[in-house]
Design a protein around this motif. Sequence first.
Motif, short mmCIF file in Angstrom:
data_model
loop_
_atom_site.label_atom_id
_atom_site.label_comp_id
_atom_site.label_asym_id
_atom_site.label_seq_id
_atom_site.Cartn_x
_atom_site.Cartn_y
_atom_site.Cartn_z
N ILE A 72 0.82 -1.22 0.00
CA ILE A 72 0.00 0.00 0.00
C ILE A 72 0.86 1.27 0.00
N ASP A 73 2.02 1.22 0.66
CA ASP A 73 2.88 2.42 0.72
C ASP A 73 3.54 2.73 -0.62
N PHE A 74 3.56 1.74 -1.50
CA PHE A 74 4.09 1.96 -2.84
C PHE A 74 3.15 2.84 -3.66
N TRP A 75 1.83 2.75 -3.33
CA TRP A 75 0.82 3.43 -4.14
C TRP A 75 0.24 4.69 -3.50
N PHE A 76 0.43 4.85 -2.17
CA PHE A 76 -0.20 5.99 -1.48
C PHE A 76 0.80 6.64 -0.54
N SER A 77 0.74 7.97 -0.46
CA SER A 77 1.55 8.67 0.56
C SER A 77 0.85 8.54 1.91
N LYS A 78 1.61 8.74 2.98
CA LYS A 78 1.04 8.63 4.36
C LYS A 78 -0.11 9.61 4.58
N PRO A 79 0.06 10.91 4.21
CA PRO A 79 -1.05 11.85 4.45
C PRO A 79 -2.32 11.46 3.68
N VAL A 80 -2.16 10.95 2.46
CA VAL A 80 -3.32 10.54 1.67
C VAL A 80 -4.00 9.35 2.33
N LEU A 81 -3.22 8.37 2.77
CA LEU A 81 -3.78 7.19 3.45
C LEU A 81 -4.61 7.61 4.66
N GLN A 82 -4.06 8.54 5.40
CA GLN A 82 -4.74 8.98 6.62
C GLN A 82 -6.08 9.66 6.29
N LYS A 83 -6.08 10.53 5.30
CA LYS A 83 -7.31 11.27 4.97
C LYS A 83 -8.37 10.36 4.35
N LEU A 84 -7.93 9.45 3.49
CA LEU A 84 -8.89 8.49 2.92
C LEU A 84 -9.51 7.62 4.02
N SER A 85 -8.66 7.25 4.99
CA SER A 85 -9.14 6.42 6.11
C SER A 85 -10.15 7.16 6.97
N ILE A 86 -9.96 8.46 7.11
CA ILE A 86 -10.92 9.27 7.89
C ILE A 86 -12.27 9.29 7.18
N ILE A 87 -12.26 9.52 5.87
CA ILE A 87 -13.53 9.53 5.11
C ILE A 87 -14.22 8.18 5.25
N LYS A 88 -13.45 7.11 5.06
CA LYS A 88 -14.03 5.76 5.12
C LYS A 88 -14.61 5.47 6.52
N HIS A 89 -13.90 5.93 7.55
CA HIS A 89 -14.36 5.75 8.94
C HIS A 89 -15.78 6.27 9.12
N PHE A 90 -16.06 7.45 8.55
CA PHE A 90 -17.40 8.04 8.71
C PHE A 90 -18.41 7.48 7.72
N VAL A 91 -17.97 7.19 6.51
CA VAL A 91 -18.88 6.61 5.51
C VAL A 91 -19.39 5.25 5.97
N ASP A 92 -18.50 4.47 6.62
CA ASP A 92 -18.88 3.14 7.11
C ASP A 92 -20.01 3.17 8.13
N LYS A 93 -20.25 4.31 8.74
CA LYS A 93 -21.31 4.43 9.76
C LYS A 93 -22.69 4.70 9.13
N ILE A 94 -22.71 4.99 7.82
CA ILE A 94 -23.98 5.29 7.14
C ILE A 94 -24.72 3.98 6.84
N GLU A 95 -26.05 3.99 6.93
CA GLU A 95 -26.82 2.75 6.68
C GLU A 95 -26.56 2.23 5.26
N VAL A 96 -26.59 0.89 5.11
CA VAL A 96 -26.06 0.23 3.91
C VAL A 96 -26.61 0.76 2.60
N ASN A 97 -27.93 0.81 2.44
CA ASN A 97 -28.51 1.23 1.16
C ASN A 97 -28.04 2.61 0.73
N ILE A 98 -27.96 3.51 1.70
CA ILE A 98 -27.54 4.88 1.39
C ILE A 98 -26.01 4.97 1.31
N ARG A 99 -25.34 4.10 2.04
CA ARG A 99 -23.86 4.14 2.07
C ARG A 99 -23.25 4.02 0.67
N ARG A 100 -23.90 3.24 -0.20
CA ARG A 100 -23.32 2.98 -1.53
C ARG A 100 -23.04 4.26 -2.30
N ILE A 101 -23.98 5.23 -2.22
CA ILE A 101 -23.81 6.46 -3.00
C ILE A 101 -22.65 7.31 -2.46
#
Length: 407
Positions: free
Chosen positions: A130-159
């Motif tokens: 993964i470090d070959f393809w992503f910088s550390k700051p990018v990994l961190q920010k993408l992980s933050i978005i995913k952390h909150f998106v994962d909390k959205i109910e499934v049907n709506i989460r897809r969008i």
Amino acid sequence: MKYTIIRNEKYDFIGQSYATSYPNLHKYPATMIPQIGIELFKELDINKGKLLDPYCGSGSSFTIGLDRGLNEMYGFDINPLAVLISRTKFTKLDIEKVKLIRQRLRNKVYEFVKNEDNLKEIEIPQHYNIDFWFSKPVLQKLSIIKHFVDKIEVNIRRIFLVPLSESIRECSYTRNHEFKLYRIKPEEMLQFNPDVFGVYFDKLNKVIDIYERYYLPKINGAKIDISYSKFPKKENEFDVVLTSPPYGDSFTTVAYGQFSMFSNQWFGVKYARQIDNLLMGGSSVKENYPNSFISDYINEVAKQSKKRALEVSSFYFDLDKSIKDVANSVKKGGKAIYVVGNRRVKDVQLPTDQFVAEKFEQNGFKHLFTYERLLGNKAMPSQNSPSNKTGQRKGTMTKEYIVVCEK
């Protein structure tokens, strides 16, 4: 027997792209433009019945079905990203609720990053290389978005996952105009510092806008069932099959698995790196495909490379089996429409359109017609080296064939 091909300029749609009538929510390789099916359904007077797409990709067939008034459709694909895109387009959502969640998500993400201690809580994925393809700051920010998106109910989460998928790729060190994975040059990496949150929310706004304007008004009461699997055997169930199968194995034609790998990994698909092996032509065979119109062409390939002839044969063995299952699932009087390309291997043009017509006729169908159209609007590699000799490059495909058969 050679099946007649009719050159039909009406189906070229010169100057038009996928987005001309129905913009896609997410890039996807080698998508069939909806205009082809819409025009064909008008010509064949198809406006009702049950539709099947056994390799549905990002869902062009269902767009066509909705446009022409069909209200029961079934699709299958073994690429989780394809299923995510298709399900997102064709699931009816409360759009005001989606917009409210978007605003809350934005507030949560920007509030969260104000406190540096919060960043220690975020779990960063540990995929292979993964470090070959992503910088550390990018990994961190993408992980933050995913952390909150994962909390959205499934049907709506897809969008919310669809724009995250595109952001993951765009914020990686990948050359973005390619479907295969190639890393940008080291000197470009030094300058590469994407605004991850900006990229994501911009894409999210576009996805919601396209969904609201183009897809939501068409869904109404339609039943669109998209399964994350290979097409299972059915009998006499469908009135029409509309599909654009892969042109060949993923490794040497369109790398669906490679294109989708980052997204599938981030979304928890354990076999994300193996998808190209699971697609048509992904497994090895020990003999060339026999007793078919295609066999002479495969034998020509074999004169230059036995290995390539076996790889090509693997694809046709898989396509043969799939056509048999699909043919069995169509009702008497039903139509099968396959939009195919004839790829070139070792400088031998493989007539897949003839193979499809031949196999349907062997399975209880009559070939009605095959239209030839110019291929000017698919995102495909326009050239490759079919002979694998340095400097020898030819157009891979400039035409596409619409094969129509009736049971």
